[in-house]
Design an enzyme around this catalytic site. Structure first.
Site, short mmCIF file in Angstrom:
data_model
loop_
_atom_site.label_atom_id
_atom_site.label_comp_id
_atom_site.label_asym_id
_atom_site.label_seq_id
_atom_site.Cartn_x
_atom_site.Cartn_y
_atom_site.Cartn_z
CG HIS A 60 8.28 41.92 -3.64
ND1 HIS A 60 7.86 42.90 -2.78
CD2 HIS A 60 7.47 42.01 -4.73
CE1 HIS A 60 6.86 43.57 -3.33
NE2 HIS A 60 6.60 43.06 -4.50
CG ASP A 84 5.12 46.72 -5.87
OD1 ASP A 84 6.21 46.19 -5.62
OD2 ASP A 84 4.13 46.05 -6.26
CD GLU A 104 1.83 48.40 -13.19
OE1 GLU A 104 2.27 47.56 -12.40
OE2 GLU A 104 0.62 48.56 -13.42
CG ASP A 135 -2.51 44.47 -22.15
OD1 ASP A 135 -2.02 43.51 -21.54
OD2 ASP A 135 -3.66 44.47 -22.63
N GLY A 136 0.71 43.79 -20.58
CA GLY A 136 1.64 42.65 -20.64
C GLY A 136 1.28 41.65 -21.73
CG ASP A 153 4.85 41.35 -8.69
OD1 ASP A 153 3.94 40.92 -7.98
OD2 ASP A 153 5.65 42.22 -8.32
CB SER A 154 -0.49 39.52 -12.27
OG SER A 154 -0.84 38.33 -11.62
CG ASP A 156 -6.16 39.18 -6.34
OD1 ASP A 156 -5.23 38.44 -6.00
OD2 ASP A 156 -6.61 40.08 -5.61
N PRO A 160 -8.75 43.31 -15.41
CG PRO A 160 -7.67 45.36 -15.06
CD PRO A 160 -8.82 44.54 -14.61
N1 SPD Z 1 -4.36 39.53 -3.44
C1 SPD Z 1 -3.28 40.34 -3.87
C2 SPD Z 1 -2.31 39.61 -4.72
C3 SPD Z 1 -1.28 40.54 -5.22
C4 SPD Z 1 -0.14 39.91 -5.88
N2 SPD Z 1 0.73 40.86 -6.50
C5 SPD Z 1 1.18 41.90 -5.70
C6 SPD Z 1 2.14 42.80 -6.36
C7 SPD Z 1 3.21 43.24 -5.43
N3 SPD Z 1 4.40 43.52 -6.09
#
Ligand code: SPD
Length: 275
Positions: A60, A84, A104, A135-136, A153-154, A156, A160
């Site tokens: 983060h 999160d 989110e 949906d972003g 902050d997505s 993989d 989606p």
């Molecule tokens: N392989 C997992 C990648 C996750 C990246 N984003 C995580 C979100 C945490 N805030």
């Protein structure tokens, strides 16, 4: 005790022993919370580790602070994904930030984080924070020329989140940025997810004038090596300026010294993006 394995590629997995496993099915995905000896609580979405109490700061801080430090006066920030709350918490450390919007798609991720990850989600109900369950990709269409910094902050780029790694989406991000706006995205592991990484960087380069790639350690992410791509049309993000801003905020991973060499990345990573 049970062993949980995240399958990071067809041939590689990360296995952690958990004292307790909780499974929640949301409208969008399977959410698992592991209680582990080594990493504390671990949040898993559709089989992929998103964050752990022990190493979340490494991710983060690196995702959020470089963009907020480089921007001359970041006031309005958008975080896409990140239910999160770890990125929200970091963004609020910057005193110029007046508003943080969190977009989110899955409200259940927020509820689970508030219940099981209080140290990560601690700032989600801060008065400066507004949460949008949307949906972003669609969210941006209604907010043109609006944000100073947009943070991707997505999860993989499969399922989606796949659209969030494409040129069409990055164009929307650019249109939603104000003058001097900066965007930053998590762009996967250059070591174990080479194609995802190369593709994300390629798509971002099609849209923005200035693009910088940096890397960091996140022990529970594939290969433990993670990448971030920062971009702007107005600000040369490759210049490491305003480093004194980092002295005003509390961090555990990114400090002035590391920031000064942010773009000193391994040679093989440079070669991947210059191919
Ligand atoms: N392989 C997992 C990648 C996750 C990246 N984003 C995580 C979100 C945490 N805030």
């Amino acid at each position: 005790m049970v062993w949980f394995t995240e399958y990071q590629t067809e041939n590689v997995g990360l296995t952690i022993r958990a004292k307790e496993v909780k499974t929640i099915k949301s409208k969008y995905q399977e959410i698992i919370v592991l209680d582990t000896q080594e990493f504390g609580k671990v949040l898993v979405l559709d089989g992929a580790i998103q964050t752990t109490e022990k190493d979340e700061f490494m991710y983060h801080e690196m995702l959020v602070h470089p963009a907020l430090v480089k921007h001359p006066n970041p006031q309005r920030v958008l975080i896409i994904g990140g239910g999160d709350g770890g990125s929200v918490r970091e963004a609020l450390k910057h005193k110029t930030v007046e508003e943080v919007h969190l977009c989110e798609i899955d409200e259940e991720v927020i509820f689970v984080s508030e219940k099981y990850f209080p140290s990560i989600s601690s700032k989600l109900r801060d008065p400066k924070v507004k949460i949008f369950i949307e949906d972003g990709n669609h969210f941006l269409e209604e907010r043109k020329n609006y944000y100073d910094v947009i943070i991707m902050d997505s999860s993989d780029p499969i399922g989606p989140a796949e659209v969030l790694f494409q040129e069409k989406f990055y164009k929307k991000v650019k249109e939603s940025l104000k003058e001097n706006g900066i965007m930053v995205a998590q762009t996967e592991s250059p070591f174990l997810q080479e194609e995802y990484f190369k593709n994300a960087v390629k798509e971002i380069k099609k849209v923005f004038k200035y693009v910088g790639i940096y890397t960091g350690f996140v022990p529970t992410y594939p290969a433990g090596m993670w990448s971030y791509t920062i971009a702007s049309d107005d600000i040369n993000v490759l210049e490491n300026v305003n480093e004194e801003k980092l002295e005003e905020i509390e961090t555990r991973y990114l400090d002035k010294e590391l920031y000064k060499s942010l773009f000193a990345i391994p040679k093989f990573v440079k070669e991947l993006v210059n191919e």
